[in-house]
Design an enzyme around this catalytic site. Structure first.
Site, mmCIF file in Angstrom:
data_model
loop_
_atom_site.group_PDB
_atom_site.id
_atom_site.type_symbol
_atom_site.label_atom_id
_atom_site.label_comp_id
_atom_site.label_asym_id
_atom_site.label_seq_id
_atom_site.Cartn_x
_atom_site.Cartn_y
_atom_site.Cartn_z
ATOM 1 N N GLY A 62 39.585 41.043 36.173
ATOM 2 C CA GLY A 62 39.592 42.384 35.607
ATOM 3 C C GLY A 62 40.965 43.028 35.599
ATOM 4 O O GLY A 62 41.912 42.581 36.255
ATOM 5 N N HIS A 63 41.048 44.121 34.860
ATOM 6 C CA HIS A 63 42.327 44.809 34.646
ATOM 7 C C HIS A 63 42.939 45.292 35.951
ATOM 8 O O HIS A 63 42.261 45.757 36.852
ATOM 9 C CB HIS A 63 42.156 45.981 33.670
ATOM 10 C CG HIS A 63 41.224 47.050 34.150
ATOM 11 N ND1 HIS A 63 41.623 48.094 34.926
ATOM 12 C CD2 HIS A 63 39.895 47.225 33.926
ATOM 13 C CE1 HIS A 63 40.597 48.887 35.175
ATOM 14 N NE2 HIS A 63 39.527 48.365 34.584
ATOM 15 N N ASN A 64 44.247 45.137 36.034
ATOM 16 C CA ASN A 64 45.057 45.574 37.174
ATOM 17 C C ASN A 64 44.752 44.839 38.474
ATOM 18 O O ASN A 64 45.177 45.271 39.548
ATOM 19 C CB ASN A 64 44.957 47.088 37.393
ATOM 20 C CG ASN A 64 45.597 47.875 36.275
ATOM 21 O OD1 ASN A 64 44.899 48.405 35.405
ATOM 22 N ND2 ASN A 64 46.917 47.928 36.257
#
Length: 330
Positions: free
Chosen positions: A242-244
């Site tokens: 997932g993002h970040n």
């Protein structure tokens, strides 16, 4: 097909030979299926019993294997049979698909793209504006690399891979078919006017050196700043990052596992198949997450967590044992 003698193979593996055989070796095979011109391996004493029924003439074995090879058969003894077999498989590996020309006529390479010496680009590939490809990069047919992205020297991009804009891939990295690097992170918020408002994802993905990303895996771009996959990480097929999220060095994620947004993994973390990690969670260096586990909180370095919800392995195993006893008494 090239044939190898036991002596030639031992020169590569730097082990020592027990027994002898007149058979040459044509290929490796698992112990139950091997024929007398094939080599197999025994990496643990519990598999010794399989050798008597095997037809293999040669086996690479750990030093602690105590059985004898038998008539017209040989062992090559090494410290680690699994690592030795890695070398052996490289010896017998077939060539990858070949290129007739370095850049196929049907590839679309933008005039502003920089293509390093020795780089090969397959048919139907798209290389966008200001993309930089290092030396000896191999890009197989029908891959897509969008604007301002970079791919480091000696890396391989297989067919169907999509590298979105502004993403950066390190050296000696392999992206397997249909993996996607830099898709939008999953960011939405309830909104009275639209039901769900999409949160723009304006960051990117940075992948280190010597990384492998499996087929169909997805590494989402950051909402801001970067999603990071550290040097030496190995990501299996159909994994979601997932993002970040930030992965340290040499992490392993097995198939169908997933990280929600803003997860941090220390160095050397191992995540089993189908395990899922909650957002904003930190997994300490050297920790192990068992297959199918659901991690909802931070995991200390070096610990093994199992279960759904995940807890320290000893706790989870005690719980399972108690439930089994209760079920037996009901």
């Amino acid at each position: 097909m090239k044939l190898f003698s036991v002596l030639e193979i031992n020169t590569l593996l730097k082990g020592y030979i027990v027994g002898s055989t007149s058979h040459s070796v044509s290929s490796p095979e698992q112990i139950e299926l091997a024929g007398n011109h094939q080599i197999t391996f025994i990496g643990h004493k519990k598999y010794e019993k399989l050798w008597e029924r095997s037809k293999a003439s040669v086996a690479v074995v750990n030093n602690d294997i105590s059985i004898q090879p038998g008539n017209n058969r040989a062992f090559i003894k090494v410290n680690d049979a699994d690592l030795a077999m890695c070398q052996l498989l490289e010896l017998f590996a077939p060539l990858h698909p070949q290129f007739d020309t370095d850049i196929h006529p049907t590839a679309s390479v933008h005039p502003t793209a920089i293509v390093g010496k020795g780089t090969r680009i397959g048919a139907g590939t798209y290389i966008g504006p200001h993309v930089e490809l290092g030396e000896n990069v191999t890009i197989y047919p029908n891959a897509t690399i969008l604007d301002h992205s970079t791919v480091g020297k000696n890396s391989t991009v297989w067919s169907g891979v999509v590298i979105r804009e502004n993403c950066h891939i390190g050296r000696n990295t392999i992206l397997h078919p249909n993996s996607t690097i830099g898709a939008d992170g999953f960011g939405f918020r309830p909104c009275p006017e639209r039901g769900l408002a999409k949160i723009p994802q304006i960051g990117n993905v940075v992948i280190g050196d010597w990384v492998e990303i499996g087929a169909g895996a997805c590494v989402d771009r950051g909402k801001f700043s970067s999603t990071i996959v550290g040097d030496g990480c190995k990501i299996d097929n159909l994994v979601q990052i997932g993002h970040n999220s930030v992965l340290g060095k040499f992490c392993i994620m097995a198939g169908n596992s997933g990280l929600a947004g803003s997860v941090t993994l220390g160095d050397g973390v191992m995540i089993g198949g189908s395990a899922s990690i909650k957002d904003h969670t930190t997994i300490g260096s050297g920790a192990i997450i068992g297959a199918g586990s659901g991690v909802a909180g931070n995991v200390p370095a070096g610990k093994t967590y199992l279960g759904y919800p995940a807890a320290e392995a000893r706790t989870t195993l005690k719980q399972w044992a108690t439930i089994k006893k209760l079920a037996g008494n009901s």
